[in-house]
Design a protein around this motif. Structure first.
Motif, short mmCIF file in Angstrom:
data_model
loop_
_atom_site.label_atom_id
_atom_site.label_comp_id
_atom_site.label_asym_id
_atom_site.label_seq_id
_atom_site.Cartn_x
_atom_site.Cartn_y
_atom_site.Cartn_z
N VAL A 14 42.42 52.81 44.71
CA VAL A 14 41.16 52.08 44.53
C VAL A 14 40.05 52.88 45.20
CG1 VAL A 14 39.93 49.95 45.03
CG2 VAL A 14 42.37 49.88 44.53
N THR A 15 38.94 53.08 44.51
CA THR A 15 37.83 53.82 45.11
C THR A 15 36.58 52.96 45.14
OG1 THR A 15 36.92 54.68 43.06
CG2 THR A 15 38.74 55.92 44.01
N ASN A 16 35.51 53.49 45.69
CA ASN A 16 34.26 52.73 45.72
C ASN A 16 33.56 52.72 44.37
OD1 ASN A 16 34.75 52.35 48.33
ND2 ASN A 16 32.94 53.38 49.12
N TYR A 56 48.02 38.87 43.75
CA TYR A 56 47.10 38.36 44.77
C TYR A 56 46.75 36.90 44.50
CZ TYR A 56 43.25 37.56 47.86
OH TYR A 56 42.44 36.99 48.82
N ARG A 90 44.55 31.12 55.03
CA ARG A 90 43.57 32.17 55.28
C ARG A 90 42.18 31.77 54.78
NH1 ARG A 90 42.74 37.28 51.69
NH2 ARG A 90 40.52 37.40 51.91
N HIS A 91 42.11 31.22 53.56
CA HIS A 91 40.81 30.83 53.02
C HIS A 91 40.21 29.66 53.80
CE1 HIS A 91 41.81 33.35 49.43
NE2 HIS A 91 40.56 33.64 49.62
N VAL A 119 30.95 40.36 48.19
CA VAL A 119 31.32 41.67 47.66
C VAL A 119 32.85 41.75 47.59
CG1 VAL A 119 31.16 44.16 48.01
CG2 VAL A 119 29.24 42.69 48.66
N GLY A 120 33.36 41.96 46.39
CA GLY A 120 34.82 41.96 46.20
C GLY A 120 35.36 40.54 46.20
N GLY A 121 34.53 39.60 45.77
CA GLY A 121 34.94 38.19 45.80
C GLY A 121 35.41 37.69 44.45
N SER A 137 36.46 44.39 39.35
CA SER A 137 37.67 44.10 38.58
C SER A 137 37.42 43.03 37.53
CB SER A 137 38.78 43.62 39.54
OG SER A 137 39.83 43.02 38.80
N SER A 162 30.92 47.55 42.03
CA SER A 162 31.66 47.84 43.26
C SER A 162 30.71 47.68 44.44
CB SER A 162 32.17 49.28 43.21
OG SER A 162 31.07 50.16 43.22
N ALA A 163 31.25 47.83 45.66
CA ALA A 163 30.38 47.81 46.85
C ALA A 163 29.32 48.90 46.72
CB ALA A 163 31.23 48.01 48.10
N HIS A 185 35.44 40.27 52.09
CA HIS A 185 36.70 39.74 52.61
C HIS A 185 37.90 40.36 51.90
CE1 HIS A 185 34.47 35.78 53.84
NE2 HIS A 185 34.16 36.80 54.62
N GLY A 186 38.76 41.02 52.66
CA GLY A 186 39.99 41.55 52.08
C GLY A 186 39.75 42.68 51.11
N LEU A 237 40.01 50.49 50.06
CA LEU A 237 39.06 51.55 49.72
C LEU A 237 39.39 52.87 50.40
CD1 LEU A 237 35.71 49.55 49.89
CD2 LEU A 237 37.34 49.76 48.01
C1 LIG Z 1 42.58 41.19 48.02
S1 LIG Z 1 41.28 40.90 46.90
C2 LIG Z 1 40.21 39.87 47.87
C3 LIG Z 1 39.41 38.93 47.03
C4 LIG Z 1 38.49 37.97 47.80
N1 LIG Z 1 37.45 38.69 48.51
C5 LIG Z 1 39.24 37.09 48.73
O1 LIG Z 1 39.01 37.16 49.94
O2 LIG Z 1 40.07 36.30 48.26
C6 LIG Z 1 40.41 42.46 46.89
C7 LIG Z 1 39.19 42.47 45.98
O3 LIG Z 1 38.45 43.69 46.19
C8 LIG Z 1 37.96 44.12 44.94
N2 LIG Z 1 37.59 45.54 45.01
C9 LIG Z 1 38.35 46.63 44.77
N3 LIG Z 1 37.62 47.76 44.90
C10 LIG Z 1 36.38 47.37 45.24
C11 LIG Z 1 35.16 48.07 45.51
N4 LIG Z 1 35.11 49.40 45.46
N5 LIG Z 1 34.06 47.37 45.80
C12 LIG Z 1 34.11 46.00 45.86
N6 LIG Z 1 35.23 45.28 45.62
C13 LIG Z 1 36.34 45.95 45.32
C14 LIG Z 1 39.10 43.82 44.01
O4 LIG Z 1 38.73 43.86 42.66
C15 LIG Z 1 39.52 42.45 44.50
O5 LIG Z 1 38.83 41.41 43.85
#
Ligand SMILES: C[S@@+](CC[C@H](N)C(=O)[O-])C[C@H]1O[C@@H](n2cnc3c(N)ncnc32)[C@H](O)[C@@H]1O
Length: 261
Positions: free
Chosen positions: A1-3, A17, A29-30, A51-53, A75, A103-104, A122-123, A128
């Motif tokens: 996985v990259t940025n 997941y 956790r949530h 971000v990544g939510g 994703s 992405s971020a 989160h998570g 990355l």
């Molecule tokens: C383990 S899940 C966590 C999801 C959510 N934040 C949570 O806490 O339940 C990781 C998330 O990071 C996202 N992700 C992966 N690469 C990313 C990037 N470069 N920038 C932002 N998000 C990313 C994935 O698509 C995924 O939705």
């Protein structure tokens, strides 16, 4: 996985997941992260970007209590799940959540430079290649005086799970390398609290509180919540903010304030 957005960086992991999210450990956790976060958030209506939510789990919890949340995720599979979850919500709640595929690294452009009262990540950092750059990307989305909430794998105690499960050779490797094989089947890195604090400090983010998440229950198998779930939640809530317990939580939840000089 990259940025950078490629095809779908989480496609192979999304199913596993999301299944985990429905388990006792996932719900715990949530619940903990939401409770911890709300101790520091301004009252609704405030603006939030997650971000990544992608799955929308956090966004929905916040929208249900009045916050407006933009979910940013690269994703398609995770965003699809988030949109699916919205369908079962009341219209006034669903209206408060929107989704952006980015992405971020590309979030600032995708959001046209918008700034938010609260920025969540989160998570995500553990997946990355360049977690430190992503911290800067996340901070950049925050209004001056706003709150940044980062949840990441705890590099100060990454060997606890393997050790408690009796996988001692792996525990040694985890200590030496500060990474381990997560239950989704990929090796992810963990960062110590100090490294997160240093990176945030370098972007004008000051930690105002931190918590350990899953102190007592991280090594247990994923299962539906048991009858004693509320007792577990209260024990974890207290341990997560009390030394030395919080130091060995699986995840570190850091709350910082963005105070540009
Ligand atoms: C383990 S899940 C966590 C999801 C959510 N934040 C949570 O806490 O339940 C990781 C998330 O990071 C996202 N992700 C992966 N690469 C990313 C990037 N470069 N920038 C932002 N998000 C990313 C994935 O698509 C995924 O939705």
């Amino acid at each position: 996985v990259t940025n950078q957005i490629s095809a779908d960086p989480f496609a192979g992991l999304a199913g596993g997941y999301l299944e985990h999210c429905a388990s006792s450990r996932g719900i715990l956790r949530h619940e903990l992260v939401t409770r911890q976060l709300r101790e520091h958030m301004p009252r609704p209506p405030a603006t939030v970007v997650d971000v990544g939510g992608g799955g929308g789990e956090q966004a929905l919890r916040l929208a249900q209590v009045g916050y407006s949340v933009v979910v940013v995720d690269p994703s398609a599979a995770m965003l699809e799940e988030g949109r699916r979850r919205l369908l079962s919500q009341r219209a006034e709640i669903a209206r408060r959540v929107s989704f952006v595929e980015a992405s971020a690294a590309s979030a600032n452009d995708a959001l046209s430079g918008a700034r938010f009262d609260v920025v969540l990540c989160h998570g995500v950092l553990m997946y990355l290649e360049d977690w430190a750059t992503a911290v800067g990307d996340v901070v950049r989305l925050t209004k001056p005086g706003g709150i940044i909430s980062i949840l990441n794998k705890n590099g100060d105690a990454v060997a606890m799970r393997a050790g408690l499960e009796g996988r001692y050779a792996e525990a040694v490797r985890a200590i030496m390398r500060q990474e381990d094989l997560g239950r989704l089947g990929v090796v992810t890195r963990a960062e110590p609290l100090q490294a997160l604090a240093d990176e945030l400090w370098g972007c004008d983010g000051q930690i105002v509180a931190w918590y350990g998440v899953r102190v007592f229950s991280d090594h247990l198998a994923d299962a539906p919540p048991a009858a004693d779930f509320n007792e577990l939640l209260e024990a974890e809530w207290l341990a997560g903010q009390t030394d030395p317990y919080r130091q060995v939580g699986r995840l570190l939840h850091v709350i910082a304030r963005y105070q540009p000089t």
